[in-house]
Scaffold this motif. Structure first.
Motif, PDB file in Angstrom:
ATOM      1  N   VAL A  92       0.937   7.232  -6.542  1.00 57.19           N
ATOM      2  CA  VAL A  92      -0.255   8.060  -6.761  1.00 57.19           C
ATOM      3  C   VAL A  92       0.034   9.515  -6.405  1.00 57.19           C
ATOM      4  N   ILE A 128       2.041   1.953  -3.562  1.00 58.44           N
ATOM      5  CA  ILE A 128       0.972   2.502  -4.405  1.00 58.44           C
ATOM      6  C   ILE A 128       0.701   3.954  -4.043  1.00 58.44           C
ATOM      7  N   ASP A 129       0.601   4.234  -2.746  1.00 57.10           N
ATOM      8  CA  ASP A 129       0.298   5.602  -2.309  1.00 57.10           C
ATOM      9  C   ASP A 129       1.381   6.581  -2.765  1.00 57.10           C
ATOM     10  N   TRP A 139      -9.244  11.015  -0.999  1.00 54.93           N
ATOM     11  CA  TRP A 139      -7.860  11.387  -1.291  1.00 54.93           C
ATOM     12  C   TRP A 139      -7.734  12.893  -1.439  1.00 54.93           C
ATOM     13  N   ARG A 165       0.824  -1.207   0.000  1.00 54.88           N
ATOM     14  CA  ARG A 165       0.000   0.000   0.000  1.00 54.88           C
ATOM     15  C   ARG A 165       0.864   1.266   0.000  1.00 54.88           C
ATOM     16  N   ASN A 180      -6.584   1.536 -11.491  1.00 52.76           N
ATOM     17  CA  ASN A 180      -7.068   1.003 -10.217  1.00 52.76           C
ATOM     18  C   ASN A 180      -7.388   2.123  -9.228  1.00 52.76           C
ATOM     19  N   ASN A 181      -6.650   3.205  -9.318  1.00 51.47           N
ATOM     20  CA  ASN A 181      -6.889   4.346  -8.435  1.00 51.47           C
ATOM     21  C   ASN A 181      -7.878   5.308  -9.107  1.00 51.47           C
ATOM     22  N   HIS A 182      -9.042   4.754  -9.329  1.00 47.61           N
ATOM     23  CA  HIS A 182     -10.123   5.436 -10.037  1.00 47.61           C
ATOM     24  C   HIS A 182     -10.567   6.702  -9.305  1.00 47.61           C
ATOM     25  N   GLN A 183     -10.445   6.714  -7.989  1.00 47.51           N
ATOM     26  CA  GLN A 183     -10.881   7.885  -7.222  1.00 47.51           C
ATOM     27  C   GLN A 183     -10.067   9.128  -7.585  1.00 47.51           C
TER      28      GLN A 183
END
Length: 644
Positions: free
Chosen positions: A500, A496-497, A604, A493, A556-559
């Motif tokens: 992003v 990924i963070d 986010w 995680r 995947n980070n659609h938000q």
């Protein structure tokens, strides 16, 4: 006898195939009406014969008082052929409609189809036949398709109806007149001017379509509830109905085989690489003894009950995995096992048959490598499996299934191309073929471990340590027992963070905001390639090991992100989502009255955007701070021990 509708076909070079193209197009409508009329499963065409005008009159003798009117409709109007012959050459056939859902009881809805080759027209004369063979006329729904050559470069396709004011429609065998003009005629025009021919055979070419339709409808009704209890992450609509269709195909194929060979016992089977096991479950429920084997157990296996035998076991081609007691071997999207299934069937017993539905492209020892650029990759692979089948000693049939998949071509080995007395010679040919594929792939070594003998094998004393000569699949690599997820979801995680945040900050930095007004910084845009150039090399190496790599992580980070056409943007949740499939996500914004399925993740933008979230807390689907966070109340699916 009015002309209801006409279309002008494309002029010039596109019409070089006319008028012959008309008959190719008409044959599609006659033999495969289901490609246009989705309420039909198909049609059965019989009694195709050549007739003259006098014979046509005799054929229509049962039309009594309407006979002269019908003959005038058939022969009236100008001829498109040079000179316009008085005596035409006709072809007469009879077709029976097969609806997807039987709404006619025991009555059969049929048509006499009359092709007039000289006048370039085809006429459809409907009638009905009851269970006792009594025929009733349907004079209201007689129609005709005409190809009309007006000038040197002008062709027209016309729809004529004998009695348009009396036309009757039931929406199945008898479509509405506007449908004939709006849907059918343009398709016939396009098909008539196309020179394209399919690489594969038409669907269900090995089966009686009427029997397939009946069995499919029965199984579909019986197993439709499985869609509601499907515990796998795969799409239940696709997989349930696809397996129902494959089971239907096999059941009808096997029923025809029993009738042909005068067999009484239902065929036994083994499904190699059975996956979710639904196909095995259906076949067993229909009285066929058999089992499925797969390297990984699926969640749904526990739902079938003890009557469905499914084994979790890795299959490695060799004498430890032969099935002499099985009548049929099945490979339904069996991936790396696909090319081996004809070999395994041939070596199991002389009477063993097989059915394979190839999907992913595998050779004996790895991915299949293309060698013929003039064919599509799919056609080339189907031809390769056909080559394997023939080298294994099978007479090989090809067919096309009716399933919701782009990979629909199956291969069937029902008989051998040699006599039993020639088995030793055939086995030598198989061995040499396997060796040639091994040499071609450059495979060396002792091969993979075999997990022991399968019940029913004729080689009970086989050594299965991977070094035996009986392990003729040396170099074969079965898939891992534990499925490795490579869609970026299993990455740490923190990793990924960090990616992003780095990408989002880069996008936000591309705008020139003077700080005045109420505008919310939506950032700029970058191509995926430009985003990759922002990242460290070690980060890219990690992403390259995942399916889809960086682009998958961003999607995947659609938000946070919107990825369209290879370009990355910051998502603005004030704007509606464009795709219809995201209607559920659009509804998330209307929080009023929603149960606690929202606010289960932190926003986010509230945490990281310099201006915060563009939405108010009560409007945002995500939590604005810890106090706004809600526990997930998504109900777990109840698992039943058995069904059906």
């Amino acid at each position: 006898m009015p002309k209801l509708f006409d279309i002008q076909l494309f002029p010039g070079e596109c019409n070089k195939g006319l008028p012959d193209g008309l008959w190719s197009a008409v044959d599609v409508w006659i033999n495969k009406p289901h490609v246009v009329n989705k309420r039909l499963c198909g049609a059965k065409v019989t009694e195709v014969k050549d007739v003259d005008t006098e014979a046509v009159g005799c054929l229509l003798v049962d039309w009594t008082s309407h006979r002269d009117e019908l003959l005038s409709f058939l022969t009236g109007g100008p001829s498109s052929s040079a000179g316009g012959k008085e005596e035409s050459v006709w072809s007469s056939s009879e077709r029976t409609f097969i609806p997807k859902v039987n709404c006619y009881g025991s009555n059969l809805h049929k048509e006499i189809v009359l092709k007039d080759f000289d006048r370039q027209r085809v006429t459809f004369v409907p009638f009905e036949e009851d269970s006792e063979g009594h025929v009733s006329q349907k004079t209201d729904n007689i129609y005709q398709i005409r190809l009309f050559h007006q000038a040197c470069q002008e062709w027209f396709l016309e729809l004529h109806v004998l009695r348009p004011n009396e036309w009757f429609s039931d929406g199945v065998a008898y479509p509405k007149l506007p449908w004939l003009s709006r849907d059918l005629l343009p398709k016939l025009g396009r098909w008539a001017t196309e020179s394209r021919t399919s690489e594969f055979k038409s669907t269900l070419s090995l089966l009686p379509v009427e029997k397939y339709s009946l069995v499919y409808q029965q199984l579909k009704d019986q197993y439709r509830n499985m869609v509601k209890v499907w515990p796998e992450v795969t799409d239940p609509e696709k997989f349930v109905y696809e397996d129902v269709a494959i089971a239907t195909y096999l059941l009808v194929l096997w029923a025809e085989e029993r009738a042909e060979k005068d067999l009484t016992d239902k065929q036994s089977f083994v499904d190699l690489g059975c996956g979710n096991g639904l196909l095995v479950h259906i076949l067993c429920n229909e009285g066929h003894p058999g089992k499925g084997i797969d390297v990984r157990k699926r969640k749904i296996w526990d739902m079938y009950g003890p009557q469905t035998i499914l084994e979790e076991k890795a299959i490695t081609p060799g004498d430890g995995f032969l099935f002499p007691a099985a009548d049929w071997l099945i490979g339904n999207h069996s991936d790396e096992l696909t090319p081996w299934i004809p070999i395994i069937a041939a070596r199991s017993s002389y009477t063993c048959r097989y059915f394979v539905l190839p999907c992913c492209f595998f050779d004996f020892y790895g991915k299949y490598q293309r060698r013929q650029c003039k064919k599509s990759q799919y056609k080339e692979y189907i031809d390769f499996i056909t080559e394997v089948s023939q080298a294994s000693g099978f007479n090989t049939d090809e067919d096309c299934l009716r399933i919701p998949s782009t990979k629909r071509v199956c291969l069937v080995g029902k008989s051998r191309n040699y006599e039993l007395s020639k088995e030793a010679k055939a086995e030598d040919q198989r061995a040499r073929y396997i060796q040639s594929r091994q040499t071609l792939s450059g495979t060396q070594g002792q091969g993979s471990n075999v997990e022991g003998d399968v019940g029913g094998s004729r080689h009970d004393d086989a050594v299965t340590d991977g070094t035996s000569a009986n392990n003729w699949g040396v170099g074969f690599q079965p898939r891992d027992r534990v499925e490795i997820v490579r869609n970026c979801a299993s990455l740490p995680r923190d990793f990924i963070d960090a990616v992003v945040l780095q990408v989002a900050n880069a996008l936000l930095g591309l705008t020139t905001d003077d700080g005045e007004g109420d505008s919310w910084n939506q950032g700029g845009s970058l191509s995926v390639r430009e985003v990759a150039e922002l990242l460290q090399q070690d980060t890219l190496q990690v992403l390259k090991k995942e399916c889809g790599g960086l682009q998958t992580l961003l999607k995947n980070n659609h938000q946070v992100f919107r990825v369209e056409g290879g370009t990355v943007y910051i998502r603005d949740w004030r704007l509606p989502l464009k795709k219809k499939s995201n209607a559920r996500a659009n509804a998330k914004r209307k929080i009023s009255g929603c149960p606690g399925a929202l606010k289960t993740r932190c926003c986010w933008f509230h945490s990281h955007h310099p201006q915060g979230c563009p939405l108010q807390a009560q409007e945002c689907a995500f939590a604005h701070g810890a106090d706004d966070l809600q526990p997930s109340t998504k109900p777990l699916k109840k698992m039943k021990n058995s069904f059906l």
